[in-house]
Motif scaffolding. Structure first.
Motif, PDB file in Angstrom:
ATOM      1  N   THR A   1      16.369 -19.973 -30.349  1.00  0.00           N
ATOM      2  CA  THR A   1      15.323 -19.483 -29.449  1.00  0.00           C
ATOM      3  C   THR A   1      14.657 -20.591 -28.636  1.00  0.00           C
ATOM      4  O   THR A   1      13.757 -20.312 -27.864  1.00  0.00           O
TER       5      THR A   1
ATOM      6  N   ALA B   1      22.183 -16.912 -36.717  1.00  0.00           N
ATOM      7  CA  ALA B   1      20.874 -17.103 -36.103  1.00  0.00           C
ATOM      8  C   ALA B   1      20.209 -18.262 -36.834  1.00  0.00           C
ATOM      9  O   ALA B   1      19.812 -18.122 -37.997  1.00  0.00           O
TER      10      ALA B   1
ATOM     11  N   GLN C   1      17.246 -12.328 -30.861  1.00  0.00           N
ATOM     12  CA  GLN C   1      18.116 -13.182 -31.676  1.00  0.00           C
ATOM     13  C   GLN C   1      18.493 -12.472 -32.975  1.00  0.00           C
ATOM     14  O   GLN C   1      19.659 -12.467 -33.387  1.00  0.00           O
TER      15      GLN C   1
ATOM     16  N   HIS D   1      23.595 -20.259 -22.410  1.00  0.00           N
ATOM     17  CA  HIS D   1      24.335 -20.867 -23.498  1.00  0.00           C
ATOM     18  C   HIS D   1      24.816 -22.272 -23.163  1.00  0.00           C
ATOM     19  O   HIS D   1      24.825 -22.686 -21.997  1.00  0.00           O
TER      20      HIS D   1
ATOM     21  N   ILE E   1      26.288 -12.468 -32.275  1.00  0.00           N
ATOM     22  CA  ILE E   1      26.333 -13.873 -32.667  1.00  0.00           C
ATOM     23  C   ILE E   1      26.670 -13.925 -34.154  1.00  0.00           C
ATOM     24  O   ILE E   1      26.484 -12.949 -34.880  1.00  0.00           O
TER      25      ILE E   1
ATOM     26  N   GLY F   1      23.022 -18.607 -32.479  1.00  0.00           N
ATOM     27  CA  GLY F   1      21.878 -18.212 -31.669  1.00  0.00           C
ATOM     28  C   GLY F   1      20.630 -19.009 -32.005  1.00  0.00           C
ATOM     29  O   GLY F   1      20.308 -19.209 -33.180  1.00  0.00           O
TER      30      GLY F   1
ATOM     31  N   ARG G   1      24.068 -19.880 -28.072  1.00  0.00           N
ATOM     32  CA  ARG G   1      23.357 -18.987 -27.157  1.00  0.00           C
ATOM     33  C   ARG G   1      21.855 -19.098 -27.391  1.00  0.00           C
ATOM     34  O   ARG G   1      21.397 -19.235 -28.529  1.00  0.00           O
ATOM     35  N   TYR G   2      21.099 -19.028 -26.290  1.00  0.00           N
ATOM     36  CA  TYR G   2      19.649 -19.162 -26.368  1.00  0.00           C
ATOM     37  C   TYR G   2      18.971 -17.839 -26.015  1.00  0.00           C
ATOM     38  O   TYR G   2      19.314 -17.191 -25.027  1.00  0.00           O
ATOM     39  N   PHE G   3      18.026 -17.477 -26.864  1.00  0.00           N
ATOM     40  CA  PHE G   3      17.295 -16.222 -26.697  1.00  0.00           C
ATOM     41  C   PHE G   3      15.817 -16.533 -26.480  1.00  0.00           C
ATOM     42  O   PHE G   3      15.225 -17.307 -27.230  1.00  0.00           O
TER      43      PHE G   3
ATOM     44  N   ALA H   1      20.877  -9.635 -32.366  1.00  0.00           N
ATOM     45  CA  ALA H   1      22.213 -10.117 -32.014  1.00  0.00           C
ATOM     46  C   ALA H   1      23.027 -10.460 -33.258  1.00  0.00           C
ATOM     47  O   ALA H   1      24.229 -10.188 -33.317  1.00  0.00           O
TER      48      ALA H   1
END
Length: 505
Positions: free
Chosen positions: A45, A246, A234, A204, A243, A43, A226-228, A237
């Motif tokens: 951001t 992070a 994040q 993602h 995920i 993950g 994956r992008y938050f 998750a």
């Protein structure tokens, strides 16, 4: 049984806490023979706007692709040292102007084409001719590159350079095919162990291991990044297992709770990223040295670090991290002195000053901005926050159009001080030709002369209060306790995923 292990990364303490390993039961896990997982979910951001870091600014693209999808002749290791990558070795002639690289044989790009010396030549020339980013200046020192054979290439520099080989381990050293026809914004053609399998904007990117990779195959073949938009999301998750890691986690207030979770490990790695309070030197009021210095004295950087980022990070005083050979501690150059700040503003006729503060929509920037605004108010500067969506709005308005007075941004590129302050057309607008003269002379000198010269440049930039490096950003990683091989230190823009593996203990 609980195991508590402490490891040390460069400038960082790593705390690994684990009980019974839970890797195999994480959400969405894949299985291989023996029960080892074959996938990982990471993950972040900061989402890339496309896949082309040769024409698109920002660190998100090389963070995702460097070392994973693309490679260079050399790479920068976790200690910030140059190591071989596509070049198995190299020699330097007596006057340090000719580098002769011997390339690994049998390397192919992801499109199946062989990697040869011709690709090296064209990749270097592509930076000089086709790249549009200011980073391309790092290749100005190259006079010519010449293929001697398929596996041998000679690069001739205009003069000796202490910095060039290191720069070849960053994004400007990326190798592309000689006959590249792909649209790099949407396609990737690299020699790395992964290919980009899918891009789902706003959600993602998936990477898949190549069957024909020339080197050691990654232990985890399937990677989802994956992008938050929200750092708290994040963090939640990784806590819930949605995920597995992070990376560059930007919710420092939550770290205490995460450190208590026996299913997680928390790593504070170092980075080359400086959080910069950017002052537009080419526009009022910051075209006045007295006003810039007033801002420097008005900011309590320790309070900024403690309040905005829970004390995670390091005060450095310049745009030089401790992993660089020419680091010097300049944190005392502008001690917190609101009285001195008010005097300078009065001297400049800038009492009751009002400015706009363009703040990108990034967690660190928004947190820092609140503290900075409060401290500036104490000396009579009214800074009005103008949110700037990142990356699209900020890159266009601030970075490209220079339509701002003050901003704050994380500069992550390695050894980027001259990129930021050596070009008056850069968004900072700092114009001091002398620093380039000193830097060029230092770059051509002995290693000791190089260190002394770049230290002098750093002091000049600080003395001119060109902008305020608030603190060195930590590279905080929170991951499943069963995940190993994490490259914790961000010594370049790259998030190197190639060493990840699931523990089978």
């Amino acid at each position: 049984m609980q195991i508590l292990t402490r490891r040390r990364a460069v400038g960082a303490v790593v705390v690994l806490t684990t009980a019974a390993l839970v890797a195999a039961c994480s959400a969405g896990s894949g299985e291989a023979t023996g029960g080892a997982r074959t996938d990982v979910v990471v993950g972040l951001t900061g989402e890339p706007t496309n896949l082309d870091f040769t024409t698109t600014s920002g660190s998100a693209i090389p963070q995702l692709l460097m070392n994973n999808v693309y490679e260079g002749l050399v790479t920068i290791d976790q200690e910030g040292e140059v190591q071989p990558q596509l070049a198995e070795s190299w020699e330097v002639n007596g006057d340090r102007t000719v580098y002769t690289f011997t390339l690994h044989d049998g390397v192919t790009f992801s499109d199946g084409s062989p990697f040869t010396a011709d690709d090296v030549v064209s990749s270097i020339e592509r930076v000089q001719d086709d790249w549009t980013l200011s980073l391309k200046s790092k290749m100005d020192v190259v006079e010519q590159a010449e293929a001697i054979s398929d596996t041998e290439v000679a690069v001739t520099l205009k003069h000796p350079s202490n910095s060039w080989l290191f720069d070849m381990g960053t994004s400007v050293g990326t190798m592309f095919p000689d006959d590249l026809s792909a649209d790099l914004a949407t396609e990737t053609v690299g020699t790395g162990p992964y290919t980009v399998e899918e891009v789902a904007p706003g959600d993602h990117v998936t990477l898949a291991a190549r069957d024909d990779y020339w080197g050691e195959a990654p232990a985890i073949p399937d990677v989802t990044v994956r992008y938050f938009a929200d750092a708290n999301a994040q963090a939640n998750a990784v806590r819930s297992g949605d995920i597995d890691m992070a990376y560059n986690m930007q919710a420092p207030d939550l770290l205490g709770g995460l450190e208590q979770d026996e299913n997680l490990q928390v790593i504070d790695g170092t980075s080359t990223g400086e959080v910069l309070l950017a002052l537009n030197n080419a526009a009022p009021p910051f075209d006045d040295l007295r006003v810039r210095r007033a801002v420097m004295y008005a900011i309590d950087r320790k309070a900024v670090l403690d309040t905005a980022w829970a004390g995670h990070g390091e005060l450095i005083g310049s745009m030089v991290p401790p992993t660089d050979p020419y680091f010097q501690d300049l944190t005392d150059a502008y001690p917190y002195d609101p009285g001195r700040a008010r005097d300078l503003l009065e001297e400049a006729g800038a009492e009751d000053l009002s400015i706009t503060f363009d703040v990108p929509t990034r967690p660190y920037a928004e947190a820092v901005a609140q503290v900075v605004v409060s401290q500036l108010k104490d000396v009579g500067i009214d800074a009005k926050i103008v949110p700037a969506e990142f990356p699209a709005v900020w890159l266009d308005k601030v970075f490209t159009e220079h339509d701002y007075q003050m901003s704050v941004i994380l500069h992550t590129e390695a050894r980027d001080m001259l990129t930021i302050f050596g070009d008056p057309d850069y968004y900072i607008g700092y114009d001091n030709p002398r620093i380039n003269e000193i830097a060029e002379e230092a770059d051509q000198g002995s290693p000791d002369q190089y260190v002394a010269g770049i230290q002098e440049v750093a002091r000049m930039i600080v003395d001119d209060a060109a902008s305020d490096p608030l603190f060195l950003f930590p590279n905080t990683v929170v991951a499943d306790a069963g995940l190993t091989g994490i490259a914790a230190n961000a010594t370049t823009e790259s998030m190197d995923l190639t060493g990840l593996r699931w523990s089978d203990d």
